[in-house]
Scaffold this motif. Structure first.
Motif, PDB file in Angstrom:
ATOM      1  N   ALA A  58      60.346  -6.952  11.447  1.00 41.57           N
ATOM      2  CA  ALA A  58      60.250  -5.523  11.804  1.00 41.57           C
ATOM      3  C   ALA A  58      61.451  -4.785  11.225  1.00 41.57           C
ATOM      4  CB  ALA A  58      60.213  -5.379  13.316  1.00 41.57           C
ATOM      5  N   GLU A  59      61.772  -5.104   9.955  1.00 47.44           N
ATOM      6  CA  GLU A  59      63.018  -4.613   9.360  1.00 47.44           C
ATOM      7  C   GLU A  59      63.006  -3.126   9.006  1.00 47.44           C
ATOM      8  OE1 GLU A  59      60.716  -6.370   7.982  1.00 47.44           O
ATOM      9  OE2 GLU A  59      60.333  -5.721   5.943  1.00 47.44           O
ATOM     10  N   SER A  60      61.811  -2.549   8.800  1.00 42.76           N
ATOM     11  CA  SER A  60      61.766  -1.177   8.253  1.00 42.76           C
ATOM     12  C   SER A  60      60.630  -0.378   8.894  1.00 42.76           C
ATOM     13  CB  SER A  60      61.518  -1.246   6.741  1.00 42.76           C
ATOM     14  OG  SER A  60      60.243  -1.824   6.504  1.00 42.76           O
ATOM     15  N   ASP A  61      60.640   0.935   8.633  1.00 41.65           N
ATOM     16  CA  ASP A  61      59.528   1.770   9.122  1.00 41.65           C
ATOM     17  C   ASP A  61      58.232   1.384   8.437  1.00 41.65           C
ATOM     18  OD1 ASP A  61      60.716   4.096  10.905  1.00 41.65           O
ATOM     19  OD2 ASP A  61      62.141   3.562   9.344  1.00 41.65           O
ATOM     20  N   TRP A  62      58.356   0.993   7.165  1.00 37.79           N
ATOM     21  CA  TRP A  62      57.178   0.518   6.430  1.00 37.79           C
ATOM     22  C   TRP A  62      56.553  -0.654   7.188  1.00 37.79           C
ATOM     23  CZ3 TRP A  62      54.786  -3.687   4.560  1.00 37.79           C
ATOM     24  CH2 TRP A  62      53.826  -3.512   3.562  1.00 37.79           C
ATOM     25  N   ARG A  63      57.414  -1.590   7.610  1.00 39.93           N
ATOM     26  CA  ARG A  63      56.902  -2.797   8.273  1.00 39.93           C
ATOM     27  C   ARG A  63      56.213  -2.438   9.590  1.00 39.93           C
ATOM     28  NH1 ARG A  63      55.519  -6.619   5.690  1.00 39.93           N
ATOM     29  NH2 ARG A  63      57.385  -6.369   4.449  1.00 39.93           N
ATOM     30  N   SER A  64      56.809  -1.498  10.345  1.00 42.22           N
ATOM     31  CA  SER A  64      56.198  -1.101  11.624  1.00 42.22           C
ATOM     32  C   SER A  64      54.836  -0.471  11.368  1.00 42.22           C
ATOM     33  CB  SER A  64      57.074  -0.088  12.364  1.00 42.22           C
ATOM     34  OG  SER A  64      58.369  -0.595  12.486  1.00 42.22           O
ATOM     35  N   VAL A 136      49.000 -10.828   2.639  1.00 38.09           N
ATOM     36  CA  VAL A 136      49.063  -9.377   2.678  1.00 38.09           C
ATOM     37  C   VAL A 136      50.480  -8.940   2.339  1.00 38.09           C
ATOM     38  CG1 VAL A 136      49.499  -9.286   5.196  1.00 38.09           C
ATOM     39  CG2 VAL A 136      48.453  -7.342   4.061  1.00 38.09           C
ATOM     40  N   ASP A 137      50.580  -7.835   1.585  1.00 38.22           N
ATOM     41  CA  ASP A 137      51.858  -7.238   1.165  1.00 38.22           C
ATOM     42  C   ASP A 137      52.550  -8.079   0.093  1.00 38.22           C
ATOM     43  OD1 ASP A 137      54.341  -5.968   0.995  1.00 38.22           O
ATOM     44  OD2 ASP A 137      55.084  -6.849   2.857  1.00 38.22           O
ATOM     45  N   ARG A 138      53.276  -9.119   0.499  1.00 37.62           N
ATOM     46  CA  ARG A 138      54.013  -9.919  -0.480  1.00 37.62           C
ATOM     47  C   ARG A 138      53.215 -11.159  -0.859  1.00 37.62           C
ATOM     48  NH1 ARG A 138      59.787  -9.451   2.679  1.00 37.62           N
ATOM     49  NH2 ARG A 138      59.896  -7.178   2.657  1.00 37.62           N
ATOM     50  N   ARG A 139      53.703 -11.830  -1.888  1.00 37.71           N
ATOM     51  CA  ARG A 139      52.968 -12.995  -2.375  1.00 37.71           C
ATOM     52  C   ARG A 139      53.728 -14.287  -2.115  1.00 37.71           C
ATOM     53  NH1 ARG A 139      50.155 -11.922  -8.072  1.00 37.71           N
ATOM     54  NH2 ARG A 139      49.814  -9.683  -7.920  1.00 37.71           N
ATOM     55  N   GLY A 197      60.167  -7.672  -7.781  1.00 38.16           N
ATOM     56  CA  GLY A 197      59.511  -6.718  -8.686  1.00 38.16           C
ATOM     57  C   GLY A 197      60.372  -5.483  -8.936  1.00 38.16           C
ATOM     58  N   ARG A 198      60.955  -4.953  -7.862  1.00 38.35           N
ATOM     59  CA  ARG A 198      61.740  -3.721  -8.009  1.00 38.35           C
ATOM     60  C   ARG A 198      63.050  -3.986  -8.743  1.00 38.35           C
ATOM     61  NH1 ARG A 198      60.227  -1.840  -1.814  1.00 38.35           N
ATOM     62  NH2 ARG A 198      58.066  -1.312  -2.302  1.00 38.35           N
ATOM     63  N   THR A 199      63.663  -5.129  -8.501  1.00 34.45           N
ATOM     64  CA  THR A 199      64.917  -5.465  -9.200  1.00 34.45           C
ATOM     65  C   THR A 199      64.629  -5.695 -10.694  1.00 34.45           C
ATOM     66  OG1 THR A 199      65.899  -6.443  -7.227  1.00 34.45           O
ATOM     67  CG2 THR A 199      66.796  -7.163  -9.344  1.00 34.45           C
ATOM     68  N   GLU A 246      66.016  -0.074  -2.746  1.00 35.08           N
ATOM     69  CA  GLU A 246      64.694  -0.705  -2.826  1.00 35.08           C
ATOM     70  C   GLU A 246      63.801  -0.406  -1.616  1.00 35.08           C
ATOM     71  OE1 GLU A 246      64.908  -4.736  -4.350  1.00 35.08           O
ATOM     72  OE2 GLU A 246      65.799  -4.023  -6.223  1.00 35.08           O
ATOM     73  N   ASN A 247      64.276   0.397  -0.673  1.00 35.06           N
ATOM     74  CA  ASN A 247      63.361   1.050   0.287  1.00 35.06           C
ATOM     75  C   ASN A 247      64.041   2.249   0.940  1.00 35.06           C
ATOM     76  OD1 ASN A 247      64.872   0.124   2.485  1.00 35.06           O
ATOM     77  ND2 ASN A 247      63.129  -0.754   3.547  1.00 35.06           N
ATOM     78  N   ASP A 248      63.248   3.032   1.657  1.00 34.15           N
ATOM     79  CA  ASP A 248      63.751   4.275   2.257  1.00 34.15           C
ATOM     80  C   ASP A 248      64.791   4.038   3.335  1.00 34.15           C
ATOM     81  OD1 ASP A 248      62.283   5.983   0.688  1.00 34.15           O
ATOM     82  OD2 ASP A 248      60.617   6.168   2.098  1.00 34.15           O
ATOM     83  N   PHE A 279      61.952   3.781  -2.417  1.00 31.38           N
ATOM     84  CA  PHE A 279      60.551   3.345  -2.344  1.00 31.38           C
ATOM     85  C   PHE A 279      60.039   3.440  -0.910  1.00 31.38           C
ATOM     86  CE2 PHE A 279      62.582   1.266  -5.836  1.00 31.38           C
ATOM     87  CZ  PHE A 279      61.641   1.230  -6.838  1.00 31.38           C
ATOM     88  N   ASP A 280      58.784   3.666  -0.746  1.00 31.31           N
ATOM     89  CA  ASP A 280      57.982   3.624   0.500  1.00 31.31           C
ATOM     90  C   ASP A 280      57.286   4.966   0.764  1.00 31.31           C
ATOM     91  OD1 ASP A 280      58.559   0.995   0.938  1.00 31.31           O
ATOM     92  OD2 ASP A 280      59.785   1.306   2.730  1.00 31.31           O
ATOM     93  N   GLY A 281      58.064   5.989   1.196  1.00 29.21           N
ATOM     94  CA  GLY A 281      57.415   7.256   1.536  1.00 29.21           C
ATOM     95  C   GLY A 281      56.683   7.194   2.861  1.00 29.21           C
TER      96      GLY A 281
HETATM   97  O1  AHR Z   1      57.168  -5.634   1.085  1.00 29.88           O
HETATM   98  C1  AHR Z   1      57.171  -4.268   1.257  1.00 29.88           C
HETATM   99  C2  AHR Z   1      58.567  -3.803   1.556  1.00 29.88           C
HETATM  100  O2  AHR Z   1      59.026  -4.458   2.718  1.00 29.88           O
HETATM  101  C3  AHR Z   1      58.747  -2.336   1.843  1.00 29.88           C
HETATM  102  O3  AHR Z   1      59.024  -1.571   0.740  1.00 29.88           O
HETATM  103  C4  AHR Z   1      59.950  -2.392   2.717  1.00 29.88           C
HETATM  104  O4  AHR Z   1      60.272  -1.179   3.356  1.00 29.88           O
HETATM  105  C5  AHR Z   1      59.569  -3.496   3.603  1.00 29.88           C
HETATM  106  O5  AHR Z   1      60.458  -3.910   4.489  1.00 29.88           O
END
Ligand code: AHR
Length: 354
Positions: A58-64, A136-139, A197-199, A246-248, A279-281
């Motif tokens: 639950a590290e980020s708003d994106w994750r929530s 889902v999301d990452r690989r 990917g972003r790096t 690499e994220n908001d 990244f994110d928005g």
């Molecule tokens: O894997 C997606 C990333 O993970 C999002 O950009 C970031 O905010 C999240 O924690």
């Protein structure tokens, strides 16, 4: 005498025999009831699709937002029994959760993996148990791609190409020489697909354009770490004029650090402002910062994967084979007027207002 003889044997033999017959009949009726109850319960369970979802944390708003999307999609009303486990940022916790899902005999496992490596063994266990795994999301980085059914998420390197194309277009428009761009990268959690990917995208663009990429340090996708890392970078370098977060959440932390150091965030690099891109928005504060010009550009990363995962589960349930890799369409946001569109890998993206 005859009557007495009959009564004696009726009492000694027939009565106990009748009692045994009645009690067996009674028992069997109790047993049948129990069986019926079990059958009813299991038919109820059968009518639900059980999904085990291992979220990485639950590290980020994106994750929530991503977790909410899953919880709102896989509801009892829609016929799902969702077992949700938060991995607290630890792969070991996620592996334990997957093993628990296997033991419970779930119908599907949905995995949002913290990092790419180290999944082969537990995914083999899921495969041996005949449970399809949807990423889902990452690989994950596995030797055998049949260990999971399919993946849905973002093209993180494409997101980075969009941001770096925007930086190139904007700095060219402002006549800023490539070697005058002094960049620090506050990376995401190391080893995650989003970070890799972003790096990679920034490193390639810096090399191709001749930008000065001075440092890459992980901010773990969190606001606290973003602020901490940025404070340290400002002490280390006095010429930073572009911060690639690499994220908001990291961007919000980095902006606090920049402002606390007495410097100004913004797009007027020639006059000493430090530009922030991210990244994110998803986070409302970050979008507000983008409207105010504190964040110059955001590449969208869309978290609403619940309905997308549901589509994949329905396809698998119907015996169809979904595409292995399912990419999400994403936008790019900036409130600056100088760049109206960018072209990446032959595709043109309009710059949207945040
Ligand atoms: O894997 C997606 C990333 O993970 C999002 O950009 C970031 O905010 C999240 O924690």
């Amino acid at each position: 005498m005859k009557r007495y003889f009959f009564l004696k044997w009726f009492t000694i033999l027939i009565l106990p025999l009748l009692a045994v017959i009645i009690s067996i009949a009674g028992c069997s009726s109790v047993n049948r009831k129990t069986e019926t109850e079990i059958t009813e319960d299991s038919s109820m369970a059968d009518s639900y699709i059980t999904v085990g979802f291992s979220q990485l944390g639950a590290e980020s708003d994106w994750r929530s937002a991503n977790t909410d999307s899953m919880l709102e999609t896989f509801t009892e009303e829609k016929g799902y029994n969702l077992l949700y486990k938060n991995g607290q940022q630890k792969q070991a916790n996620q592996i334990t959760a997957i093993r628990m899902f296997i033991q419970q005999g779930v119908d599907y496992i949905v995995l949002a993996p913290a990092t790419e490596d180290g999944w082969d063994l537990v995914l083999e266990e899921a495969k041996n148990a005949d449970i399809p795994v949807i990423l889902v999301d990452r690989r994950v980085n596995t030797s055998d791609k049949t260990l999971y059914s399919c993946w849905v998420g973002s093209d993180f390197e494409l997101e980075s190409k969009k941001i770096t194309s925007w930086i190139k277009a904007y700095t060219e428009n402002q006549n800023i020489a490539p070697y005058d761009l002094h960049i620090v990268n506050i990376q995401g959690s190391l080893g995650s697909t989003a970070q890799l990917g972003r790096t990679r995208g920034l490193a390639n663009a810096a090399r191709e354009n001749g930008w000065d990429l001075m440092a890459e340090v992980s901010g773990d996708f969190t606001e606290t770490k973003g602020q901490e890392v940025m404070s340290a970078l400002l002490k280390r370098f006095d010429n930073i004029n572009l911060v690639y977060c690499e994220n908001d959440n990291e961007a919000i932390g980095a902006i606090t650090a920049i402002e606390n150091s007495g410097k100004k965030v913004g797009s007027d690099i020639q006059n000493g402002e430090i530009m922030v891109v991210s990244f994110d928005g998803v986070n409302e504060k970050a979008l507000e910062y983008a409207r105010e010009g504190k964040i110059s550009c955001i590449a969208e990363c869309n978290p609403l994967h619940g309905p997308r995962v549901e589509t994949l589960i329905k396809m698998l349930g119907n015996g169809e084979t979904p595409q292995k890799f399912n990419y999400v369409d994403e936008k790019i946001y900036s409130s600056l007027e100088e760049v109206q569109s960018i072209t990446v890998d032959g595709a043109t993206y309009e710059i949207e207002k945040p």
